[in-house]
Scaffold this motif. Structure first.
Motif, PDB file in Angstrom:
ATOM      1  N   GLN A 117      54.674  48.351  23.375  1.00  0.00           N
ATOM      2  CA  GLN A 117      54.434  48.797  24.755  1.00  0.00           C
ATOM      3  C   GLN A 117      53.120  48.237  25.306  1.00  0.00           C
ATOM      4  N   CYS A 118      52.107  48.177  24.461  1.00  0.00           N
ATOM      5  CA  CYS A 118      50.823  47.614  24.885  1.00  0.00           C
ATOM      6  C   CYS A 118      50.973  46.127  25.224  1.00  0.00           C
ATOM      7  N   GLU A 119      51.657  45.395  24.350  1.00  0.00           N
ATOM      8  CA  GLU A 119      51.836  43.967  24.590  1.00  0.00           C
ATOM      9  C   GLU A 119      52.655  43.721  25.854  1.00  0.00           C
ATOM     10  N   GLU A 120      53.697  44.502  26.038  1.00  0.00           N
ATOM     11  CA  GLU A 120      54.543  44.359  27.226  1.00  0.00           C
ATOM     12  C   GLU A 120      53.736  44.643  28.501  1.00  0.00           C
ATOM     13  N   LEU A 121      52.872  45.678  28.471  1.00  0.00           N
ATOM     14  CA  LEU A 121      52.074  46.032  29.642  1.00  0.00           C
ATOM     15  C   LEU A 121      51.075  44.931  29.972  1.00  0.00           C
ATOM     16  N   VAL A 122      50.367  44.415  28.965  1.00  0.00           N
ATOM     17  CA  VAL A 122      49.355  43.387  29.216  1.00  0.00           C
ATOM     18  C   VAL A 122      50.006  42.108  29.746  1.00  0.00           C
ATOM     19  N   GLU A 123      51.152  41.750  29.196  1.00  0.00           N
ATOM     20  CA  GLU A 123      51.863  40.565  29.678  1.00  0.00           C
ATOM     21  C   GLU A 123      52.313  40.760  31.132  1.00  0.00           C
ATOM     22  N   LYS A 124      52.715  41.974  31.470  1.00  0.00           N
ATOM     23  CA  LYS A 124      53.116  42.284  32.842  1.00  0.00           C
ATOM     24  C   LYS A 124      51.925  42.145  33.790  1.00  0.00           C
ATOM     25  N   ILE A 125      50.761  42.620  33.353  1.00  0.00           N
ATOM     26  CA  ILE A 125      49.551  42.480  34.170  1.00  0.00           C
ATOM     27  C   ILE A 125      49.251  41.003  34.397  1.00  0.00           C
ATOM     28  N   ARG A 126      49.293  40.222  33.316  1.00  0.00           N
ATOM     29  CA  ARG A 126      48.975  38.790  33.414  1.00  0.00           C
ATOM     30  C   ARG A 126      49.915  38.063  34.361  1.00  0.00           C
ATOM     31  N   SER A 127      51.216  38.292  34.193  1.00  0.00           N
ATOM     32  CA  SER A 127      52.207  37.553  34.980  1.00  0.00           C
ATOM     33  C   SER A 127      52.163  37.931  36.455  1.00  0.00           C
ATOM     34  N   GLN A 128      51.937  39.211  36.743  1.00  0.00           N
ATOM     35  CA  GLN A 128      51.899  39.619  38.143  1.00  0.00           C
ATOM     36  C   GLN A 128      50.609  39.176  38.826  1.00  0.00           C
ATOM     37  N   LEU A 129      49.512  39.095  38.050  1.00  0.00           N
ATOM     38  CA  LEU A 129      48.248  38.659  38.629  1.00  0.00           C
ATOM     39  C   LEU A 129      48.325  37.214  39.098  1.00  0.00           C
ATOM     40  N   GLU A 130      48.980  36.343  38.321  1.00  0.00           N
ATOM     41  CA  GLU A 130      49.028  34.930  38.702  1.00  0.00           C
ATOM     42  C   GLU A 130      49.879  34.699  39.955  1.00  0.00           C
ATOM     43  N   LYS A 131      50.700  35.685  40.306  1.00  0.00           N
ATOM     44  CA  LYS A 131      51.531  35.584  41.507  1.00  0.00           C
ATOM     45  C   LYS A 131      50.879  36.258  42.719  1.00  0.00           C
ATOM     46  N   THR A 132      49.683  36.825  42.513  1.00  0.00           N
ATOM     47  CA  THR A 132      49.025  37.607  43.566  1.00  0.00           C
ATOM     48  C   THR A 132      47.945  36.782  44.249  1.00  0.00           C
ATOM     49  N   SER A 133      47.906  36.856  45.552  1.00  0.00           N
ATOM     50  CA  SER A 133      46.832  36.229  46.320  1.00  0.00           C
ATOM     51  C   SER A 133      46.056  37.319  47.046  1.00  0.00           C
ATOM     52  N   ILE A 134      44.795  37.073  47.272  1.00  0.00           N
ATOM     53  CA  ILE A 134      43.965  38.051  47.969  1.00  0.00           C
ATOM     54  C   ILE A 134      43.245  37.371  49.127  1.00  0.00           C
ATOM     55  N   ASN A 135      42.934  38.159  50.140  1.00  0.00           N
ATOM     56  CA  ASN A 135      42.160  37.673  51.278  1.00  0.00           C
ATOM     57  C   ASN A 135      40.720  38.148  51.125  1.00  0.00           C
ATOM     58  N   VAL A 136      39.789  37.209  51.139  1.00  0.00           N
ATOM     59  CA  VAL A 136      38.372  37.540  51.006  1.00  0.00           C
ATOM     60  C   VAL A 136      37.638  37.116  52.268  1.00  0.00           C
ATOM     61  N   GLU A 137      36.517  37.774  52.528  1.00  0.00           N
ATOM     62  CA  GLU A 137      35.688  37.407  53.683  1.00  0.00           C
ATOM     63  C   GLU A 137      34.675  36.351  53.270  1.00  0.00           C
ATOM     64  N   TYR A 138      34.724  35.221  53.942  1.00  0.00           N
ATOM     65  CA  TYR A 138      33.812  34.110  53.636  1.00  0.00           C
ATOM     66  C   TYR A 138      33.403  33.435  54.929  1.00  0.00           C
ATOM     67  N   GLU A 139      32.105  33.448  55.216  1.00  0.00           N
ATOM     68  CA  GLU A 139      31.551  32.840  56.420  1.00  0.00           C
ATOM     69  C   GLU A 139      32.268  33.327  57.674  1.00  0.00           C
ATOM     70  N   GLU A 140      32.389  34.673  57.777  1.00  0.00           N
ATOM     71  CA  GLU A 140      32.944  35.377  58.936  1.00  0.00           C
ATOM     72  C   GLU A 140      34.414  35.029  59.205  1.00  0.00           C
ATOM     73  N   LYS A 141      35.133  34.660  58.163  1.00  0.00           N
ATOM     74  CA  LYS A 141      36.569  34.438  58.306  1.00  0.00           C
ATOM     75  C   LYS A 141      37.276  34.842  57.019  1.00  0.00           C
ATOM     76  N   LYS A 142      38.575  35.023  57.128  1.00  0.00           N
ATOM     77  CA  LYS A 142      39.390  35.419  55.993  1.00  0.00           C
ATOM     78  C   LYS A 142      39.879  34.176  55.256  1.00  0.00           C
ATOM     79  N   VAL A 143      39.720  34.193  53.937  1.00  0.00           N
ATOM     80  CA  VAL A 143      40.174  33.082  53.099  1.00  0.00           C
ATOM     81  C   VAL A 143      41.098  33.632  52.028  1.00  0.00           C
ATOM     82  N   SER A 144      42.250  33.001  51.850  1.00  0.00           N
ATOM     83  CA  SER A 144      43.204  33.423  50.823  1.00  0.00           C
ATOM     84  C   SER A 144      42.966  32.620  49.553  1.00  0.00           C
ATOM     85  N   LEU A 145      42.928  33.329  48.427  1.00  0.00           N
ATOM     86  CA  LEU A 145      42.770  32.630  47.151  1.00  0.00           C
ATOM     87  C   LEU A 145      43.540  33.352  46.061  1.00  0.00           C
TER      88      LEU A 145
END
Length: 413
Positions: A336-364
């Motif tokens: 269960q631990c291995e399955e959970l950590v792998e799920k975290i890893r795989s979903q993180l690589e598919k996730t993008s976030i918007n950050v504030e940089y020089e008064e504008k939104k940047v996706s990374l």
């Protein structure tokens, strides 16, 4: 202290003095009244040491204490009330100066307390003299209701004067703040005070001095016990707050490295099976170099928020370094631990976030690497070494290309 506040204090004190002088004919100068003056002065002084600060801002404090002055005023009039307030408030001020336990503007606060107490209690006494001798039977329920209402009115007037005083000092600035202050004071506590005052007045009229003293002592002990309990609760809240601050990472709100030692100590005692995960953000320095540290902080906060979506209440998330975190996964099997950590890893690589940089939104996007070591209570290895094993597994994931999970359980040689 504002000039307007000083003018207000002087005005109130002059009005109170005028009320006392104008009613000096109501003050009976006899041995019983002088004994009462000494008795009330002594116990009110003691009660003043137990007073509760209900508002303190900008070196200005408003206190709440049991109002026994009204009971004495019934027998001694406004003049006796003024004399009682002068004795108790001035003696308390001198005591505080001797003990070096004084607040700023101590004498102005003293004059304010004398003037306002005489003012609102005199109003209550006026209503009392107007109704009781000619209309109300002192042995009826109506009498109790009247005393309660008079004490309640006096309390409300006291808070109104305090609100106006604080408004002049700019400690409160809105009508809502003033109303909140005026509403302070529970009906139940005022009812208990009313009962005490009724009994005190009753026994004074019968000259049962031992009963009057007994009620004072009982109320003092109850109030002292209540304040002790309040102080204990307050100290516990403060200890819990400081402990939380000591173990909380300011940036992310997760536990910090100080908490790791506490959790390890807990595991020594509990000896439970746990999955120990050490993880960090891949190529985090590149994020800081490409943008700035503010963006880096936003990524770290996002990662904590992301991890918290996958863990349970019993699990523990600790920020052990800049972009490095340790997870203690509890009540799970190794699979269960291995399955959970792998799920975290795989979903993180598919996730993008918007950050504030020089008064504008940047996706990374970003990824993370993981080392998972499953610790069993039957293993002949310490929890500290298990954490080191998990850290080594993280290093292995980094060496093998990042964005992966390295897993291992303890195996005896």
């Amino acid at each position: 202290m504002q000039t307007s506040q000083k003018i207000f204090v002087v005005t109130v004190l002059l009005i109170a003095s005028a009320i006392g002088i104008a009613n000096i004919h109501l003050f009976p100068l006899n041995s019983s009244n002088l004994f009462l003056l000494c008795l009330f002065s002594f116990f009110i002084f003691l009660f003043s040491r137990l007073q509760n600060i209900i508002l303190k801002k900008n070196n200005t404090s408003v206190v709440s204490s049991v109002n026994y002055s009204f009971a004495y005023g019934v027998f001694a009039g406004p003049s006796g009330l003024l004399l009682l307030e002068l004795i108790t408030k001035l003696s308390l001020t001198v005591y505080n100066k001797i003990k070096r336990d004084e607040e700023p503007n101590l004498w102005w606060t003293t004059f304010y307390n004398i003037g306002t107490s005489v003012l609102y209690n005199s109003l209550a006494l006026f209503l009392y003299y107007l109704l009781v001798p000619t209309v109300i039977n002192p042995h009826s329920w109506v009498y109790f209701i009247l005393i309660f209402l008079l004490i309640y009115i006096a309390g409300i007037l006291s808070m109104c004067l305090a609100a106006f005083y604080l408004y002049l000092g700019k400690d409160i600035q809105t009508l809502q703040e003033a109303l909140q202050l005026i509403k302070m004071g529970k009906v139940t506590s005022r009812m208990m005070t009313s009962i005490s005052i009724i009994f005190i007045m009753h026994f004074i009229s019968l000259e049962y001095w031992y009963m009057v003293v007994s009620i004072f002592i009982l109320n003092f002990l109850i109030t002292s016990s209540y304040n002790t309990n309040v102080e204990s609760v307050k100290n516990k809240v403060e200890r819990d707050m400081f402990e939380k601050m000591a173990y909380t990472d300011q940036l992310t709100g997760s536990f910090n490295r100080n908490y790791l030692e506490k959790e390890i100590t807990k595991q020594h005692q509990d000896k439970e099976n746990i999955g120990i995960v050490v993880t960090d953000i891949d190529r985090f320095k590149r994020i800081n170099d490409s943008f700035n540290h503010s963006v880096g902080d936003q990524v770290i906060k996002h990662y904590v928020h992301f991890l918290k979506k996958f863990i349970q209440n019993d699990d523990v998330l600790i920020r052990t370094g800049g972009e490095e975190f340790t997870l203690f996964l509890k009540h799970r099997t190794p699979e269960q631990c291995e399955e959970l950590v792998e799920k975290i890893r795989s979903q993180l690589e598919k996730t993008s976030i918007n950050v504030e940089y020089e008064e504008k939104k940047v996706s990374l996007t970003y990824t993370a690497s993981f080392g998972l070591f499953y610790y069993r209570k039957a293993d002949k290895i310490s929890i500290e070494k298990a954490c080191v094993q998990a850290d080594n597994l993280l290093f292995q994931s980094k060496e093998e290309g990042r964005n992966r999970v390295s897993v291992r359980q303890f195996e005896e040689d």
